[in-house]
Scaffold this motif. Structure first.
Motif, PDB file in Angstrom:
ATOM      1  N   MET A   1      -2.591  -3.333   9.085  1.00  0.00           N
ATOM      2  CA  MET A   1      -3.921  -2.833   8.719  1.00  0.00           C
ATOM      3  C   MET A   1      -4.123  -2.997   7.217  1.00  0.00           C
ATOM      4  O   MET A   1      -3.161  -2.952   6.447  1.00  0.00           O
ATOM      5  CB  MET A   1      -4.061  -1.365   9.110  1.00  0.00           C
ATOM      6  N   LEU A   2      -5.373  -3.195   6.827  1.00  0.00           N
ATOM      7  CA  LEU A   2      -5.690  -3.323   5.410  1.00  0.00           C
ATOM      8  C   LEU A   2      -5.256  -2.086   4.641  1.00  0.00           C
ATOM      9  O   LEU A   2      -5.438  -0.959   5.114  1.00  0.00           O
ATOM     10  CB  LEU A   2      -7.192  -3.515   5.219  1.00  0.00           C
ATOM     11  N   ARG A   3      -4.691  -2.301   3.479  1.00  0.00           N
ATOM     12  CA  ARG A   3      -4.323  -1.177   2.613  1.00  0.00           C
ATOM     13  C   ARG A   3      -5.586  -0.529   2.065  1.00  0.00           C
ATOM     14  O   ARG A   3      -6.564  -1.198   1.765  1.00  0.00           O
ATOM     15  CB  ARG A   3      -3.458  -1.646   1.455  1.00  0.00           C
TER      16      ARG A   3
ATOM     17  N   ARG B   1      -3.281   6.279  10.669  1.00  0.00           N
ATOM     18  CA  ARG B   1      -4.551   5.760  11.202  1.00  0.00           C
ATOM     19  C   ARG B   1      -4.354   4.723  12.294  1.00  0.00           C
ATOM     20  O   ARG B   1      -5.226   4.528  13.127  1.00  0.00           O
ATOM     21  CB  ARG B   1      -5.411   5.199  10.075  1.00  0.00           C
ATOM     22  N   TYR B   2      -3.209   4.066  12.334  1.00  0.00           N
ATOM     23  CA  TYR B   2      -2.939   3.090  13.380  1.00  0.00           C
ATOM     24  C   TYR B   2      -2.755   3.757  14.740  1.00  0.00           C
ATOM     25  O   TYR B   2      -2.917   3.120  15.777  1.00  0.00           O
ATOM     26  CB  TYR B   2      -1.713   2.242  13.024  1.00  0.00           C
ATOM     27  N   LEU B   3      -2.431   5.053  14.768  1.00  0.00           N
ATOM     28  CA  LEU B   3      -2.240   5.754  16.041  1.00  0.00           C
ATOM     29  C   LEU B   3      -3.566   6.152  16.687  1.00  0.00           C
ATOM     30  O   LEU B   3      -3.660   6.226  17.916  1.00  0.00           O
ATOM     31  CB  LEU B   3      -1.384   7.008  15.823  1.00  0.00           C
ATOM     32  N   TRP B   4      -4.578   6.440  15.861  1.00  0.00           N
ATOM     33  CA  TRP B   4      -5.882   6.868  16.369  1.00  0.00           C
ATOM     34  C   TRP B   4      -6.987   6.002  15.772  1.00  0.00           C
ATOM     35  O   TRP B   4      -7.765   6.473  14.936  1.00  0.00           O
ATOM     36  CB  TRP B   4      -6.125   8.340  16.029  1.00  0.00           C
TER      37      TRP B   4
ATOM     38  N   TRP C   1     -10.162   7.082  13.428  1.00  0.00           N
ATOM     39  CA  TRP C   1     -10.207   6.552  12.075  1.00  0.00           C
ATOM     40  C   TRP C   1     -11.546   5.861  11.803  1.00  0.00           C
ATOM     41  O   TRP C   1     -12.113   5.998  10.725  1.00  0.00           O
ATOM     42  CB  TRP C   1      -9.053   5.583  11.848  1.00  0.00           C
ATOM     43  N   LYS C   2     -12.045   5.124  12.769  1.00  0.00           N
ATOM     44  CA  LYS C   2     -13.330   4.443  12.590  1.00  0.00           C
ATOM     45  C   LYS C   2     -14.459   5.462  12.411  1.00  0.00           C
ATOM     46  O   LYS C   2     -15.357   5.267  11.596  1.00  0.00           O
ATOM     47  CB  LYS C   2     -13.619   3.541  13.790  1.00  0.00           C
ATOM     48  N   GLY C   3     -14.410   6.568  13.133  1.00  0.00           N
ATOM     49  CA  GLY C   3     -15.413   7.616  12.980  1.00  0.00           C
ATOM     50  C   GLY C   3     -15.290   8.370  11.667  1.00  0.00           C
ATOM     51  O   GLY C   3     -16.260   8.971  11.191  1.00  0.00           O
TER      52      GLY C   3
ATOM     53  N   ARG D   1     -14.805  -4.128   1.181  1.00  0.00           N
ATOM     54  CA  ARG D   1     -13.363  -3.951   1.367  1.00  0.00           C
ATOM     55  C   ARG D   1     -13.069  -2.588   2.000  1.00  0.00           C
ATOM     56  O   ARG D   1     -12.279  -2.470   2.934  1.00  0.00           O
ATOM     57  CB  ARG D   1     -12.669  -4.090   0.008  1.00  0.00           C
ATOM     58  N   LEU D   2     -13.720  -1.544   1.485  1.00  0.00           N
ATOM     59  CA  LEU D   2     -13.513  -0.208   2.039  1.00  0.00           C
ATOM     60  C   LEU D   2     -14.002  -0.153   3.482  1.00  0.00           C
ATOM     61  O   LEU D   2     -13.334   0.407   4.346  1.00  0.00           O
ATOM     62  CB  LEU D   2     -14.227   0.840   1.184  1.00  0.00           C
ATOM     63  N   ARG D   3     -15.145  -0.737   3.746  1.00  0.00           N
ATOM     64  CA  ARG D   3     -15.691  -0.751   5.114  1.00  0.00           C
ATOM     65  C   ARG D   3     -14.734  -1.474   6.062  1.00  0.00           C
ATOM     66  O   ARG D   3     -14.521  -1.047   7.191  1.00  0.00           O
ATOM     67  CB  ARG D   3     -17.071  -1.417   5.101  1.00  0.00           C
ATOM     68  N   ALA D   4     -14.123  -2.554   5.572  1.00  0.00           N
ATOM     69  CA  ALA D   4     -13.177  -3.313   6.397  1.00  0.00           C
ATOM     70  C   ALA D   4     -11.928  -2.490   6.707  1.00  0.00           C
ATOM     71  O   ALA D   4     -11.309  -2.670   7.763  1.00  0.00           O
ATOM     72  CB  ALA D   4     -12.798  -4.611   5.705  1.00  0.00           C
ATOM     73  N   CYS D   5     -11.556  -1.569   5.830  1.00  0.00           N
ATOM     74  CA  CYS D   5     -10.387  -0.715   6.081  1.00  0.00           C
ATOM     75  C   CYS D   5     -10.618   0.222   7.264  1.00  0.00           C
ATOM     76  O   CYS D   5      -9.670   0.675   7.890  1.00  0.00           O
ATOM     77  CB  CYS D   5     -10.050   0.098   4.840  1.00  0.00           C
ATOM     78  N   PHE D   6     -11.870   0.528   7.551  1.00  0.00           N
ATOM     79  CA  PHE D   6     -12.186   1.412   8.672  1.00  0.00           C
ATOM     80  C   PHE D   6     -12.508   0.632   9.947  1.00  0.00           C
ATOM     81  O   PHE D   6     -12.701   1.224  10.992  1.00  0.00           O
ATOM     82  CB  PHE D   6     -13.367   2.318   8.315  1.00  0.00           C
ATOM     83  N   ASP D   7     -12.578  -0.682   9.838  1.00  0.00           N
ATOM     84  CA  ASP D   7     -12.824  -1.514  11.014  1.00  0.00           C
ATOM     85  C   ASP D   7     -11.505  -1.683  11.752  1.00  0.00           C
ATOM     86  O   ASP D   7     -10.557  -2.242  11.228  1.00  0.00           O
ATOM     87  CB  ASP D   7     -13.393  -2.865  10.588  1.00  0.00           C
ATOM     88  N   THR D   8     -11.455  -1.191  12.963  1.00  0.00           N
ATOM     89  CA  THR D   8     -10.183  -1.205  13.714  1.00  0.00           C
ATOM     90  C   THR D   8      -9.777  -2.605  14.123  1.00  0.00           C
ATOM     91  O   THR D   8      -8.643  -2.819  14.522  1.00  0.00           O
ATOM     92  CB  THR D   8     -10.281  -0.308  14.960  1.00  0.00           C
ATOM     93  N   GLY D   9     -10.653  -3.581  14.013  1.00  0.00           N
ATOM     94  CA  GLY D   9     -10.317  -4.960  14.368  1.00  0.00           C
ATOM     95  C   GLY D   9      -9.677  -5.728  13.226  1.00  0.00           C
ATOM     96  O   GLY D   9      -9.268  -6.863  13.392  1.00  0.00           O
TER      97      GLY D   9
END
Length: 149
Positions: free
Chosen positions: A11-13, A76-79, A83-85, A135-143
């Protein structure tokens, strides 16, 4: 993006500004912890920053989501859906905090203190960064995961 931008879970840092914004949004909780640690001067410290107890409790309530998201960020990788919400929850909290600050400054009879003005400016900057940072938005994108090689 560079492979160094990803953590061990692919996942993105999270950027440094994310942590800064969390601290800014959970500032009442940090002040509460510091006041609790200094038992004798704790109530004086709280009265200095929050002369109105109602604003203290408002800060505690609005600072709860950033404090919980701080705890969630390490796992965040577990949920991933939770995390996206979290992105939208923090955005709503920042908007409410900034709106209440603006309303308080507008309705104030006394001239605003320097601390109030600086906090309003910092909250406006944090809100702008939150909305404009791809970049921050991409950190919350689960894909957003590191491609398998």
């Amino acid at each position: 993006m560079n492979p160094d931008d990803y953590n061990s879970h692919g996942m993105l840092r999270l950027p440094l500004w994310f942590w800064t914004i969390l601290i800014l949004q959970a500032r009442t909780w940090l002040l509460f912890v510091m006041a609790s640690a200094s038992r004798q001067q704790g109530s004086d410290l709280l009265k200095l920053f929050y002369p109105d107890p109602q604003s203290f409790w408002r800060g505690i309530i609005l600072g709860l989501p950033p404090a919980l998201i701080f705890l969630l960020s390490g796992r965040r990788y577990l949920w991933p859906r939770l995390w996206k919400g979290a992105y939208w929850l923090l955005l709503a909290g920042m908007f409410v905090t900034f709106s209440l600050q603006g309303l308080g400054l507008w309705q104030s009879i006394d001239p605003p203190s320097l601390i109030d003005l600086v906090l309003a400016l910092l909250d406006a900057t944090a809100l702008a960064y939150w909305l404009l940072s791809r970049r921050l938005r991409a950190c919350f994108d689960t894909g957003q995961h590191l491609p398998e090689s």
